[in-house]
Design a protein around this motif. Structure first.
Motif, short mmCIF file in Angstrom:
data_model
loop_
_atom_site.label_atom_id
_atom_site.label_comp_id
_atom_site.label_asym_id
_atom_site.label_seq_id
_atom_site.Cartn_x
_atom_site.Cartn_y
_atom_site.Cartn_z
N THR A 35 0.85 -1.20 0.00
CA THR A 35 0.00 0.00 0.00
C THR A 35 0.88 1.24 0.00
OG1 THR A 35 -0.09 -0.10 2.41
CG2 THR A 35 -1.91 -1.13 1.22
N THR A 37 3.64 3.60 -2.63
CA THR A 37 3.41 4.54 -3.73
C THR A 37 2.44 3.96 -4.76
OG1 THR A 37 5.70 5.23 -3.39
CG2 THR A 37 4.64 5.99 -5.40
N VAL A 38 2.74 2.76 -5.24
CA VAL A 38 1.90 2.16 -6.29
C VAL A 38 0.61 1.60 -5.70
CG1 VAL A 38 1.78 0.29 -7.99
CG2 VAL A 38 3.86 1.68 -7.81
N ASN A 65 0.27 -4.67 4.04
CA ASN A 65 1.61 -4.12 3.81
C ASN A 65 2.59 -5.13 4.43
OD1 ASN A 65 1.56 -3.57 6.59
ND2 ASN A 65 0.94 -1.44 6.26
N SER A 66 3.82 -4.70 4.71
CA SER A 66 4.79 -5.69 5.20
C SER A 66 4.52 -6.07 6.65
CB SER A 66 6.22 -5.16 5.06
OG SER A 66 6.41 -4.08 5.95
N ARG A 67 3.67 -5.29 7.34
CA ARG A 67 3.46 -5.53 8.77
C ARG A 67 2.08 -6.08 9.12
NH1 ARG A 67 3.76 0.27 9.37
NH2 ARG A 67 3.52 0.07 7.14
N THR A 113 4.34 -4.68 -4.37
CA THR A 113 5.48 -4.64 -3.46
C THR A 113 6.76 -4.73 -4.29
OG1 THR A 113 5.93 -7.01 -3.17
CG2 THR A 113 4.11 -6.09 -1.90
N GLU A 225 13.04 3.48 -7.79
CA GLU A 225 12.74 2.37 -6.90
C GLU A 225 12.93 2.89 -5.47
OE1 GLU A 225 11.86 -0.95 -7.72
OE2 GLU A 225 11.53 0.07 -9.61
N GLY A 359 5.91 6.26 -12.33
CA GLY A 359 4.93 7.06 -11.61
C GLY A 359 3.79 6.18 -11.14
N1 LIG Z 1 6.96 3.72 -8.21
C1 LIG Z 1 6.88 3.53 -9.54
O1 LIG Z 1 6.80 4.47 -10.36
C2 LIG Z 1 6.90 2.14 -10.09
C3 LIG Z 1 6.73 1.96 -11.48
C4 LIG Z 1 6.66 0.66 -11.99
C5 LIG Z 1 6.82 -0.42 -11.14
N2 LIG Z 1 7.03 -0.20 -9.79
C6 LIG Z 1 7.15 -1.36 -8.93
O2 LIG Z 1 6.07 -1.35 -8.01
C7 LIG Z 1 6.46 -2.02 -6.80
C8 LIG Z 1 6.12 -1.13 -5.60
O3 LIG Z 1 6.84 0.09 -5.72
P1 LIG Z 1 6.48 1.31 -4.75
O4 LIG Z 1 7.19 2.47 -5.35
O5 LIG Z 1 5.02 1.40 -4.52
O6 LIG Z 1 7.23 0.85 -3.39
P2 LIG Z 1 6.89 1.34 -1.87
O7 LIG Z 1 6.29 2.69 -1.89
O8 LIG Z 1 8.13 1.10 -1.09
O9 LIG Z 1 5.77 0.31 -1.38
C9 LIG Z 1 6.03 -1.03 -1.19
C10 LIG Z 1 4.90 -1.62 -0.39
O10 LIG Z 1 5.08 -3.03 -0.29
C11 LIG Z 1 4.81 -3.42 1.05
N3 LIG Z 1 5.40 -4.73 1.34
C12 LIG Z 1 6.70 -5.09 1.43
N4 LIG Z 1 6.81 -6.40 1.71
C13 LIG Z 1 5.54 -6.88 1.79
C14 LIG Z 1 4.99 -8.15 2.09
N5 LIG Z 1 5.77 -9.22 2.35
N6 LIG Z 1 3.63 -8.30 2.10
C15 LIG Z 1 2.82 -7.23 1.83
N7 LIG Z 1 3.29 -5.99 1.57
C16 LIG Z 1 4.64 -5.82 1.55
C17 LIG Z 1 5.38 -2.29 1.87
O11 LIG Z 1 4.90 -2.36 3.21
P3 LIG Z 1 5.31 -1.26 4.33
O12 LIG Z 1 4.42 -0.10 4.04
O13 LIG Z 1 4.98 -1.98 5.59
O14 LIG Z 1 6.77 -1.00 4.14
C18 LIG Z 1 4.84 -1.10 1.07
O15 LIG Z 1 3.50 -0.85 1.41
C19 LIG Z 1 7.96 -2.31 -6.95
O16 LIG Z 1 8.13 -3.65 -7.34
C20 LIG Z 1 8.40 -1.38 -8.06
O17 LIG Z 1 9.48 -1.92 -8.80
C21 LIG Z 1 7.04 1.04 -9.26
#
Ligand SMILES: NC(=O)c1ccc[n+]([C@@H]2O[C@H](COP(=O)([O-])OP(=O)(O)OC[C@H]3O[C@@H](n4cnc5c(N)ncnc54)[C@H](OP(=O)(O)O)[C@@H]3O)[C@@H](O)[C@H]2O)c1
Length: 377
Positions: A35, A37-38, A65-67, A113, A225, A359
């Motif tokens: 939950t 950014t994406v 989420n991770s917790r 995630t 990332e 994004g």
């Molecule tokens: N941002 C972009 O523009 C973009 C574009 C394309 C693809 N992506 C991909 O999208 C994915 C997420 O990116 P993001 O930018 O949204 O990362 P982020 O903001 O760090 O969010 C990651 C989320 O995953 C949760 N998480 C981690 N381990 C988990 C688990 N075991 N079970 C359930 N939830 C878990 C985290 O929990 P906590 O909140 O507890 O830490 C957090 O809510 C990545 O794989 C990234 O490569 C991102």
């Protein structure tokens, strides 16, 4: 010839079909993992669909989420899902996901995630008939054996794997490659700016202000990332090139991609908490590289290339390139990805696909496009 490579050559890897019709009447049950950014943008898009009809037939039954996690068979309101999680005492645990999805109708996991632990479960869920839609590249863009495990599992489970958001944040890249192959074309080469964050950085970097400042801005805008070294090292682009190559029927192993990292060894060795303070290590080498390109009238772009060689082998490279301003990959703005595809029908002039490639909004849209494709067959 290796069996995996043979399988890749024989069939375009369209997602395994399943009979959408048999599920038409039941609601599709969704589990959202992540939950941040994406994932937050997925929730916002779902919430925005409330009165549009797009969300009809979809029911969010699990969010984590991770917790913490929260499950509700009757459905969770996407607009209050984060608050629900904040007050939840249900610990996050991946074994709870198939349980929460139990019931008739499509069962779909949305992986938002960057977690290897979650990616390692994709094949298991697919094998159980649970569809997986992912923004995370780890299951398809790392070891070829893991890619193969996903392929085998979705075939055995009659399930589908939505990966549009893994490369180009939902741009029609993978789809176009698969459709060219399904139409009988062989892919000859793919070259592209595949990282929205690196595209943004090199579209904005002016050789005057410190490069590290641009990296921080890109990270704070959610373009990079969670750890910006994954972008700067070329690792993220390597994964994307592997995913594109495999969709093109080329069974590359990770080591077969030659990656020229932008991260100095000292920065690569740091723990994640120390990275921000050390980012200025990037400044002097990048200033030098920029000045050199500027003197030659060229633009810096971080480019991935896959090319069929004369002996039918493949060359795969990722790194910073100096391009003349008129080069097809030198254009674009913001976080644009730009990809050129050469195939049997696009021999002289490549097919060019360009658009925002990073994004939260476009990535979430790409994930939910895949969900709707599964639900509507
Ligand atoms: N941002 C972009 O523009 C973009 C574009 C394309 C693809 N992506 C991909 O999208 C994915 C997420 O990116 P993001 O930018 O949204 O990362 P982020 O903001 O760090 O969010 C990651 C989320 O995953 C949760 N998480 C981690 N381990 C988990 C688990 N075991 N079970 C359930 N939830 C878990 C985290 O929990 P906590 O909140 O507890 O830490 C957090 O809510 C990545 O794989 C990234 O490569 C991102």
């Amino acid at each position: 010839m290796n069996a995996v490579v043979e399988a890749l050559r024989r069939r375009p890897d369209h997602e395994a079909g399943t009979s959408a019709g048999s599920h038409a009447a039941a609601r599709a049950r969704l589990a959202l993992l992540g939950t941040g950014t994406v994932g937050g943008a997925v929730l916002a898009r779902l919430a925005g669909w409330r009165h549009s009809g797009f969300a009809d037939g979809l029911s969010l039954v699990h969010v984590a989420n991770s917790r913490y996690a929260s499950s509700a068979a009757a459905g969770i309101d996407p607009s209050s899902a984060r608050d629900l999680l904040a007050g939840s005492i249900q610990p996050a645990g991946l074994d709870a996901v198939p349980v929460a999805l139990r019931g008739t109708g499509h069962r779909i996991v949305i992986d938002a995630t960057a977690s290897a632990e979650v990616a390692a479960r994709h094949a298991e869920w697919l094998e159980q008939g649970i569809h997986v839609v992912t923004a995370c590249k780890l299951a398809r863009g790392t070891a070829l054996a893991d890619w193969q495990a996903v392929e085998d599992a979705r075939t055995r489970g009659g399930s589908r794997y939505g990966d549009s958001a893994t490369v180009g944040a939902g741009l029609p890249l993978l789809r176009s490659i698969r459709e060219l192959r399904a139409g009988g074309d062989r892919i000859h080469a793919i070259a592209g700016v595949l990282s929205g964050s690196l595209a943004w950085l090199f579209n904005h970097y002016d050789g005057l202000r410190p490069f590290s400042g641009f990296v921080r801005r890109a990270r704070d805008a959610g373009y990079t990332e969670p750890d910006p070294r994954e972008d700067l090292s070329g690792e993220d682009v390597r994964r994307k090139l592997l995913i594109l190559a495999r969709a093109a029927g080329v069974g590359l192993e990770q080591e077969m991609v030659d990656v020229d990292s932008l991260v100095p060894d000292a920065l690569a060795a740091l723990v994640r908490e120390d990275v921000d303070a050390a980012l200025p290590q990037l400044d002097a080498p990048m200033r030098e590289r920029y000045a050199q390109a500027y003197r030659n009238g060229e633009k810096l772009r971080f480019v991935a290339r896959l090319e069929r060689m004369d002996d039918d082998g493949w060359s795969a490279k990722v790194g910073l390139a100096e391009l003349p301003p008129g080069h097809p990959l030198a254009g674009g703005a913001g976080t644009d990805n730009r990809v050129a595809i050469w195939s049997d029908r696009y021999r002289e002039q490549p097919l060019l696909i360009q658009g925002p490639g990073a994004g939260a909004g476009v990535t979430a849209a790409g994930l939910l496009d895949d969900v709707l494709r599964i639900v509507h067959g």
